[in-house]
Design a protein around this motif. Structure first.
Motif, PDB file in Angstrom:
ATOM      1  N   UNK A   1       0.859  -1.184   0.000  1.00 57.70           N
ATOM      2  CA  UNK A   1       0.000   0.000   0.000  1.00 57.70           C
ATOM      3  C   UNK A   1       0.894   1.231   0.000  1.00 57.70           C
ATOM      4  N   UNK A   2       0.297   2.375   0.204  1.00 63.44           N
ATOM      5  CA  UNK A   2       1.068   3.610   0.154  1.00 63.44           C
ATOM      6  C   UNK A   2       1.869   3.871   1.428  1.00 63.44           C
ATOM      7  N   UNK A   3       1.679   3.062   2.473  1.00 59.45           N
ATOM      8  CA  UNK A   3       2.343   3.350   3.748  1.00 59.45           C
ATOM      9  C   UNK A   3       3.198   2.199   4.274  1.00 59.45           C
ATOM     10  N   UNK A   4       3.253   1.052   3.583  1.00 55.57           N
ATOM     11  CA  UNK A   4       3.987  -0.094   4.135  1.00 55.57           C
ATOM     12  C   UNK A   4       5.084  -0.594   3.207  1.00 55.57           C
ATOM     13  N   UNK A   5       5.713   0.315   2.453  1.00 52.53           N
ATOM     14  CA  UNK A   5       6.728  -0.138   1.500  1.00 52.53           C
ATOM     15  C   UNK A   5       7.918  -0.788   2.202  1.00 52.53           C
ATOM     16  N   UNK A   6       8.337  -0.268   3.344  1.00 53.22           N
ATOM     17  CA  UNK A   6       9.528  -0.796   4.017  1.00 53.22           C
ATOM     18  C   UNK A   6       9.343  -2.272   4.380  1.00 53.22           C
ATOM     19  N   UNK A   7       8.253  -2.599   5.024  1.00 54.74           N
ATOM     20  CA  UNK A   7       8.019  -3.992   5.405  1.00 54.74           C
ATOM     21  C   UNK A   7       7.722  -4.863   4.188  1.00 54.74           C
ATOM     22  N   UNK A   8       6.999  -4.311   3.194  1.00 50.88           N
ATOM     23  CA  UNK A   8       6.675  -5.097   2.001  1.00 50.88           C
ATOM     24  C   UNK A   8       7.926  -5.431   1.205  1.00 50.88           C
ATOM     25  N   UNK A   9       8.804  -4.464   0.979  1.00 53.52           N
ATOM     26  CA  UNK A   9      10.017  -4.718   0.202  1.00 53.52           C
ATOM     27  C   UNK A   9      10.917  -5.730   0.904  1.00 53.52           C
ATOM     28  N   UNK A  10      10.973  -5.663   2.227  1.00 54.24           N
ATOM     29  CA  UNK A  10      11.779  -6.630   2.965  1.00 54.24           C
ATOM     30  C   UNK A  10      11.230  -8.037   2.790  1.00 54.24           C
ATOM     31  N   UNK A  11       9.930  -8.219   2.940  1.00 55.66           N
ATOM     32  CA  UNK A  11       9.316  -9.539   2.783  1.00 55.66           C
ATOM     33  C   UNK A  11       9.432 -10.039   1.339  1.00 55.66           C
ATOM     34  N   UNK A  12       9.249  -9.141   0.379  1.00 53.16           N
ATOM     35  CA  UNK A  12       9.328  -9.546  -1.029  1.00 53.16           C
ATOM     36  C   UNK A  12      10.741  -9.946  -1.413  1.00 53.16           C
ATOM     37  N   UNK A  13      11.721  -9.257  -0.889  1.00 52.18           N
ATOM     38  CA  UNK A  13      13.109  -9.606  -1.178  1.00 52.18           C
ATOM     39  C   UNK A  13      13.439 -11.001  -0.663  1.00 52.18           C
ATOM     40  N   UNK A  14      12.995 -11.316   0.542  1.00 50.70           N
ATOM     41  CA  UNK A  14      13.250 -12.650   1.103  1.00 50.70           C
ATOM     42  C   UNK A  14      12.576 -13.731   0.263  1.00 50.70           C
ATOM     43  N   UNK A  15      11.336 -13.490  -0.156  1.00 49.54           N
ATOM     44  CA  UNK A  15      10.611 -14.485  -0.941  1.00 49.54           C
ATOM     45  C   UNK A  15      11.271 -14.732  -2.293  1.00 49.54           C
TER      46      UNK A  15
END
Length: 383
Positions: free
Chosen positions: A71-85
């Motif tokens: 979403x527009x406010x959770x890029x930090x946590x999303x990018x971290x999880x996506x990188x691991x996946x």
């Protein structure tokens, strides 16, 4: 490769048959030629799995690798999880640019395109619907990743202010220690992602410990806010930890709080057990006390009933020696009234019945006549 090995094995056998020599050297060569194809095929499969462009038959393009979506406010946590996946699937090189797009005439181009498309599909499935529409027409996974990073990784001072306010307002309340720590730690992780500790830019890099000191101060800030948010029952832990020098790490502080929580719960359970036992004992004692009170009241009433005249002068007859009447009213001396029933022991009832039978009987002793003479007198008067 396998066919060549088989041909070499056949050649060895043919040579041995032609020469008529079944030496041990030929047997060892035949055994080695039988084992090498299996080892080489296993190594080949391992190399294929380690290859970034390798796709397993079970890979699904409709798979959402992370949750919640971007979403527009959770890029930090999303990018971290996506990188691991993506690193788990050995496909992160398609988004960070390390796997370069080959030329159209390159034989590896179809394989690269297939892997690139499935990575793009994974990214689309991990975005919110509004953000997915903005990047839907990008064809290269690296371009999608860079666009998302430029748009949503910018530091927002308003968001930083909101997180800081939430950190200072975060208290334990009705939460357990683990729940409270999870809530508080999540806010600090978001703040660190937006405001990371700066790295040293000296060339050559200096050997001072300034960065480690800054990191230590940030950790101490988190510990202080965690302690300040605890309930009043943990005041001893607050006072004890804040006076320590150096201050313990966050994990030790959490363990101390968990031990105190278990101690408080055990003391509360003991108090509740004692209260339950006290209530049970009280419920047993109170009925017995009431019962004794009722019995005592009954005994007291009976005593009053049978000893009601104990405080008065009881008359005593000098003729018959019995109590309850005087010699002037003694039936044995003056005669029994009409209707007297032998064995009728209640003196009050006897007197009342005699008076009901003849109201003037009680006056016999006053006239000086016997009962028989009094009865004859009544007959004459009525006749």
């Amino acid at each position: 490769m396998v066919s060549e090995l088989r041909r070499s094995y056949a050649a060895v056998v043919t040579t041995e048959s032609q020469n008529g020599e079944g030496t041990s050297t030929g047997q060892q060569a035949g055994a080695a030629s039988n084992q090498n194809p299996m080892n080489q095929s296993a190594m080949q499969r391992s190399d294929e799995v380690d290859e970034p462009m390798y796709l397993h038959f079970s890979e699904n393009p409709n798979l959402a690798l992370v949750s919640p979506p971007l979403t527009e406010i959770n890029y930090a946590s999303w990018s971290r999880a996506m990188k691991i996946a993506l690193e788990v699937k050995n496909k992160f090189g398609f988004v960070d640019g390390t796997i370069v797009k080959p030329g159209v005439d390159d034989p590896r181009y179809p394989v690269w395109k297939r892997c690139n498309n499935i990575v793009c599909s994974w990214i689309f499935k991990s975005l919110s619907s509004t953000i997915a529409e903005r990047v839907l027409y990008f064809e290269i996974a690296a371009d999608i990743w860079n666009v998302l990073q430029k748009r949503y990784s910018q530091v927002d001072p308003h968001r930083i202010a909101e997180i800081q306010n939430e950190i200072y307002k975060c208290t334990q309340g009705n939460l357990s220690i683990n729940e409270y720590f999870t809530k508080s730690n999540a806010l600090w992780v978001q703040l660190k992602a937006m405001r990371p500790v700066p790295a040293c830019e000296c060339v050559p890099r200096c050997s001072c410990t300034l960065m480690s000191k800054i990191q230590k101060e940030k950790e101490e800030d988190q510990i202080i806010r965690f302690l300040e948010g605890l309930n009043e029952e943990y005041e001893n832990i607050k006072a004890g930890i804040l006076v320590m020098d150096p201050m313990p790490i966050m994990e030790k502080v959490l363990n101390m709080a968990l031990k105190m929580e278990r101690k408080l719960k055990s003391s509360i359970n003991l108090k509740s057990i004692d209260l339950t036992q006290a209530n049970a004992i009280q419920n047993v004692v109170i009925p017995s006390t009431d019962e004794h009170s009722v019995v005592a009241a009954g005994i007291s009433n009976n005593k009053k009933k049978f000893n009601g005249n104990s405080g008065k002068n009881i008359p005593n007859c000098t003729f018959c020696g019995r109590t309850g009447h005087t010699v002037d009213k003694c039936y044995k001396k003056h005669g029994f009234p009409p209707g007297w029933v032998a064995g009728y022991k209640t003196k009050n009832k006897q007197t009342q019945d005699a008076q009901q039978f003849n109201p003037s009987v009680s006056q016999v002793s006053d006239t000086g006549l016997s009962a028989e003479q009094f009865q004859k007198l009544l007959t004459l008067l009525q006749g």
